[in-house]
Scaffold this motif. Structure first.
Motif, PDB file in Angstrom:
ATOM      1  N   ALA A  33      31.987  40.610  54.781  1.00  0.00           N
ATOM      2  CA  ALA A  33      32.537  40.981  53.479  1.00  0.00           C
ATOM      3  C   ALA A  33      32.474  42.497  53.294  1.00  0.00           C
ATOM      4  O   ALA A  33      33.426  43.122  52.814  1.00  0.00           O
ATOM      5  CB  ALA A  33      31.784  40.281  52.364  1.00  0.00           C
TER       6      ALA A  33
ATOM      7  N   ALA B 151      34.694  43.135  47.111  1.00  0.00           N
ATOM      8  CA  ALA B 151      34.189  41.822  47.486  1.00  0.00           C
ATOM      9  C   ALA B 151      33.599  41.158  46.246  1.00  0.00           C
ATOM     10  O   ALA B 151      32.673  41.680  45.640  1.00  0.00           O
ATOM     11  CB  ALA B 151      33.127  41.961  48.560  1.00  0.00           C
ATOM     12  N   HIS B 152      34.184  40.056  45.836  1.00  0.00           N
ATOM     13  CA  HIS B 152      33.664  39.318  44.695  1.00  0.00           C
ATOM     14  C   HIS B 152      33.016  38.039  45.195  1.00  0.00           C
ATOM     15  O   HIS B 152      33.527  37.393  46.106  1.00  0.00           O
ATOM     16  CB  HIS B 152      34.800  38.950  43.736  1.00  0.00           C
ATOM     17  N   ALA B 153      31.900  37.667  44.574  1.00  0.00           N
ATOM     18  CA  ALA B 153      31.220  36.436  44.962  1.00  0.00           C
ATOM     19  C   ALA B 153      31.612  35.329  43.994  1.00  0.00           C
ATOM     20  O   ALA B 153      31.422  35.460  42.798  1.00  0.00           O
ATOM     21  CB  ALA B 153      29.720  36.649  44.933  1.00  0.00           C
ATOM     22  N   LEU B 154      32.198  34.266  44.531  1.00  0.00           N
ATOM     23  CA  LEU B 154      32.515  33.123  43.679  1.00  0.00           C
ATOM     24  C   LEU B 154      31.331  32.161  43.657  1.00  0.00           C
ATOM     25  O   LEU B 154      31.050  31.520  42.665  1.00  0.00           O
ATOM     26  CB  LEU B 154      33.766  32.409  44.178  1.00  0.00           C
TER      27      LEU B 154
ATOM     28  N   PHE C 234      32.985  34.221  49.306  1.00  0.00           N
ATOM     29  CA  PHE C 234      33.358  35.562  48.837  1.00  0.00           C
ATOM     30  C   PHE C 234      34.867  35.720  48.967  1.00  0.00           C
ATOM     31  O   PHE C 234      35.481  35.158  49.874  1.00  0.00           O
ATOM     32  CB  PHE C 234      32.696  36.648  49.710  1.00  0.00           C
TER      33      PHE C 234
ATOM     34  N   ALA D 154      26.447  37.393  40.388  1.00  0.00           N
ATOM     35  CA  ALA D 154      27.260  38.501  40.877  1.00  0.00           C
ATOM     36  C   ALA D 154      27.863  39.301  39.728  1.00  0.00           C
ATOM     37  O   ALA D 154      28.522  40.300  39.937  1.00  0.00           O
ATOM     38  CB  ALA D 154      28.368  37.976  41.769  1.00  0.00           C
TER      39      ALA D 154
ATOM     40  N   ASN E 168      32.663  41.609  38.647  1.00  0.00           N
ATOM     41  CA  ASN E 168      31.962  40.811  39.644  1.00  0.00           C
ATOM     42  C   ASN E 168      31.763  41.639  40.905  1.00  0.00           C
ATOM     43  O   ASN E 168      32.728  42.139  41.480  1.00  0.00           O
ATOM     44  CB  ASN E 168      32.813  39.560  39.939  1.00  0.00           C
TER      45      ASN E 168
ATOM     46  N   GLY F 102      30.160  41.338  44.609  1.00  0.00           N
ATOM     47  CA  GLY F 102      29.644  40.317  45.497  1.00  0.00           C
ATOM     48  C   GLY F 102      28.527  40.775  46.418  1.00  0.00           C
ATOM     49  O   GLY F 102      27.538  40.072  46.610  1.00  0.00           O
ATOM     50  N   LEU F 103      28.677  41.973  46.987  1.00  0.00           N
ATOM     51  CA  LEU F 103      27.748  42.379  48.043  1.00  0.00           C
ATOM     52  C   LEU F 103      26.419  42.876  47.475  1.00  0.00           C
ATOM     53  O   LEU F 103      26.409  43.743  46.615  1.00  0.00           O
ATOM     54  CB  LEU F 103      28.377  43.496  48.875  1.00  0.00           C
TER      55      LEU F 103
END
Lengths: 61, 293
Positions: A37, A48-51, A56, B172, B183, B185-186
């Motif tokens: 990611a 990068a978005h985390a669902l 991701f 997130a 949002n 993610g990382l």
């Protein structure tokens, strides 16, 4: 038509949860998932978005 | 040399000085470089000349000379266009852009400043001819003070209270207080954001202000000013590190998320407080008859 946002890639640990048009990257571990990611984020200039923990997406804003 | 020469020279000098004084007030925004300044001082000089030439023209019963002012109006509308175009061109290369509303605000003020110069030069010349040089100096000073007052609009600290809030993550989701920002993610990025990010809550003081600060252009102006003054932890190709402002739909508060390089809470508060309230963003629902009935 100009798309304002688009999902460029999907990175997941569970192939059964995703399907569709965007490139899908399947990873074995959480660490690998984050690594891919991060690389994809840098390469595509997306975010990068985390669902969920194991899913991701890279989105171009 | 004739009877009007000194009066005209006086008017032109006063007008140009007015322009220079008004040019100093906006050093933080634009123009910060020499050539930009020369352009505006020259245009100020032209405006001052027009303003002071009108008086002798009227005295000599050359009334058609007033039509020259329409040329001036066209000329200074072009100034607005020029500013708008230049700023729009360079805006794409800013790490945090100014936004169209801010650019329009700057362009409008450049145009109106030239009209103030014409007005000041006109008054100065008129008093010089009708009265004497001392009266003219006094009138000029009054005009400059009025111009200064007219040109300093309100700033954000007049319409909102600013509070510092740590940014935090829920899963997130990045939050400032209870306002969702975006949002991320990382975990790596999340760490960077927790390290460099700062959150502020802007609480509007009344209904009019809720609408004013909700304006997207006004919000972009806040982000731009903070990023210019305190630096920004961002590069091209890192869209995850983007300062953002989101709104609490319940009460219209704004959650400001910034990534300054200078992490000084008091300074940041001051800078947010001195962001100009953009003319095109101002809304006055309290002036509507329906709202009040």
């Amino acid at each position: 038509m100009m798309l304002e946002k688009a999902i460029l890639a999907i990175i997941t640990m569970d192939k059964s949860k995703v399907d569709g048009g965007a490139p899908i990257f399947i990873c074995g571990t959480k660490k690998e998932l984050e690594l891919i990611a991060a690389s994809l984020e840098a390469i595509t200039d997306g975010i990068a978005h985390a669902l969920s923990d194991e899913l991701f997406i890279i989105v171009k804003h | 040399m004739n009877e009007y020469t000194y009066a005209i020279i006086f008017g032109v000098v006063i007008g140009t000085i007015t322009r220079i004084i008004m040019l100093r007030t906006d050093y933080r925004q634009y123009p910060t470089y020499l050539h930009g300044k020369i352009i505006h001082v020259s245009l100020g000089f032209i405006a001052a000349s027009l303003g002071s030439l009108i008086v002798p023209a009227i005295m000599e019963k050359e009334y058609t000379a007033v039509t020259l002012l329409t040329v001036a109006a066209t000329q200074f509308r072009d100034v607005r266009n020029m500013e708008r175009n230049t700023l729009n061109e360079i805006d794409g290369y800013e790490l945090v852009s100014r936004g169209k509303t801010y650019i329009e605000g700057i362009a409008i003020s450049f145009e109106s400043r030239n009209y103030l110069v014409i007005f000041t030069a006109f008054i100065a010349t008129l008093i010089f001819i009708l009265g004497n040089v001392f009266l003219a100096v006094i009138a000029a000073i009054i005009c400059i003070v009025i111009a200064k007052v007219l040109m300093s609009g309100s700033t954000l600290k007049d319409i909102v209270d600013i509070e510092y809030q740590e940014v935090h993550f829920e899963g997130a989701g990045l939050y400032v207080d209870n306002i969702y920002i975006m949002n991320i993610g990382l975990p790596e990025r999340q760490k960077e954001i927790l390290k460099y990010g700062m959150g502020f809550i802007l609480v509007p003081k009344n209904m009019n202000e809720i609408n004013t600060i909700a304006n997207l252009g006004q919000r972009q102006a806040i982000l731009h000013d903070v990023s210019v003054s305190l630096g920004v932890f961002k590069d091209s190709g890192t869209p995850a590190l983007t300062p953002l402002i989101k709104r609490d739909l319940d009460d219209g508060r704004l959650g400001v998320f910034v990534l300054p390089q200078v992490r000084d809470i008091e300074k940041a508060k001051k800078i947010i407080g001195s962001v100009p309230v953009l003319e095109s963003a101002i809304k006055m629902p309290s002036k509507s008859s329906t709202h009040n009935s």
